[in-house]
Every structure is written in C-alpha cells, then in structure tokens.
Enzyme design. Sequence first.
Site, mmCIF file in Angstrom:
data_model
loop_
_atom_site.group_PDB
_atom_site.id
_atom_site.type_symbol
_atom_site.label_atom_id
_atom_site.label_comp_id
_atom_site.label_asym_id
_atom_site.label_seq_id
_atom_site.Cartn_x
_atom_site.Cartn_y
_atom_site.Cartn_z
ATOM 1 N N CYS A 162 0.862 -1.187 0.000
ATOM 2 C CA CYS A 162 0.000 0.000 0.000
ATOM 3 C C CYS A 162 0.894 1.230 0.000
ATOM 4 O O CYS A 162 1.877 1.270 0.743
ATOM 5 C CB CYS A 162 -0.887 -0.017 1.237
ATOM 6 S SG CYS A 162 -1.951 1.418 1.400
ATOM 7 N N HIS A 189 -9.159 -3.892 -1.540
ATOM 8 C CA HIS A 189 -8.141 -3.147 -0.789
ATOM 9 C C HIS A 189 -8.525 -1.661 -0.710
ATOM 10 O O HIS A 189 -8.492 -1.054 0.370
ATOM 11 C CB HIS A 189 -6.776 -3.336 -1.477
ATOM 12 C CG HIS A 189 -5.661 -2.528 -0.883
ATOM 13 N ND1 HIS A 189 -4.538 -3.102 -0.321
ATOM 14 C CD2 HIS A 189 -5.476 -1.192 -0.756
ATOM 15 C CE1 HIS A 189 -3.726 -2.160 0.123
ATOM 16 N NE2 HIS A 189 -4.278 -0.980 -0.131
ATOM 17 N N GLU A 190 -8.894 -1.075 -1.855
ATOM 18 C CA GLU A 190 -9.246 0.357 -1.881
ATOM 19 C C GLU A 190 -10.526 0.612 -1.100
ATOM 20 O O GLU A 190 -10.659 1.628 -0.409
ATOM 21 C CB GLU A 190 -9.390 0.851 -3.329
ATOM 22 C CG GLU A 190 -8.127 0.720 -4.181
ATOM 23 C CD GLU A 190 -6.877 1.224 -3.485
ATOM 24 O OE1 GLU A 190 -6.939 2.243 -2.776
ATOM 25 O OE2 GLU A 190 -5.822 0.574 -3.643
ATOM 26 N N HIS A 240 -10.021 1.143 2.459
ATOM 27 C CA HIS A 240 -9.570 2.498 2.810
ATOM 28 C C HIS A 240 -10.759 3.425 3.095
ATOM 29 O O HIS A 240 -10.650 4.343 3.908
ATOM 30 C CB HIS A 240 -8.740 3.111 1.673
ATOM 31 C CG HIS A 240 -7.303 2.668 1.650
ATOM 32 N ND1 HIS A 240 -6.449 2.873 2.705
ATOM 33 C CD2 HIS A 240 -6.561 2.055 0.688
ATOM 34 C CE1 HIS A 240 -5.244 2.399 2.394
ATOM 35 N NE2 HIS A 240 -5.283 1.889 1.185
HETATM 36 NI NI NI Z 1 -3.697 1.008 0.106
#
Ligand code: NI
Length: 184
Positions: A98, A140-141, A144
Amino acid sequence: MQLPIYLYGQSVLRKPAEEIGPEYPGLEDLISNMQDTLEHADGVGLAAPQVGLPIRLFIVDLRPLADQDPAFADYTRSFINPKILEYSDETEILEEGCLSVPGIHENVPRSTRIVLQYQNIDFTQHEEVFEDYAARVIQHEYDHLNGKVFTDRINPIRKQLVKGKLNNIVKGKVDCTYKTRASR
Ligand code: NI
C-alpha cells in the site's frame, strides 16, 4: 499535479469516508490529480483518504500489470460511492502492499469475485462483477473508505513482526520516491 500521500498513522486513514454528490467541488481535477499521483508512485490503486480526503472515491490503474495480462493495457478506472454487494466464498491469499504503508508487503486473503455497485464521474449508477486481481485491488481500496488498511487483515504473528516498521512509518521514517505526509 501530484498530491502527497498520507502515511499510516494519519487519522484520515482511520475515518469512515463520506458519500459525495455531483455538487462536490473540483471532482474532475481531483481524480486527475489522483491519477498523476498513482502513476508516479507506481501503484495500482489509490483511495481519496490516502490524499487526505475522507470521501468515498477511489481509482484503480492496472496498467503496470499489462505484461502479465494484456487486458490491463488501458485499465484505468474511477469509482464513486462504491458498495460491495457480494463477496465470493472462495478466497485467495496473495501479497499486497500500500502506498500509505511503504516497505511492507504481506499476504492477505481476499474474495476472488465481488459484485460492486458504484457511480461514475457523471453519477450514473452501475453494477459490475470483478474477479481475481481487479477484485483484490477494489477490496483493498474499499477498505480504505472504511478506515481499514491491509495490515489490519494480516495474521497476528506477521503483524507482530512488522510492528517496528509500522511505528517507523508513523514517525515518517520512510524511504519513498513519492511525496508523503506523516502524522508526526
Ligand atoms: Ni492502500
């Protein structure tokens, strides 16, 4: 224009992000700046909280993987107000990194297939299936936007082993080729 990337330890990365509407100012410029930032940092995905904005927006750029899969040759996408509607039971473990957590790469289990609802820059609603690597990057995004980073999902023993490195990132002791913003 490249934006500084907020590092692990910054509170914006821990805050659930808010939905946005068409009245959000300068959205096209923001997406274009995020694309510049991501491209320069050689990443495959970037979420708005990583540039300090707690809003539900992320971009994906799979062009760095075009050697492995020609389908990614011009794969740049942006997703506004995304919602993962379905996760496959089947998961796969692969190494992730990341841009907000530089120097750490760890195995993370992710669903191999997801159904995503999202809006485009014109705020039209779409529903689309993503698989394999694209599904991984999107998960993954998406994390966030919910105040999560990938190291939250690694096994506890590995987490213990990278603790020192994470503390260094919090202190801004990183070696990056891109601009960063540490919490202290
Ligand atoms: Ni990331």
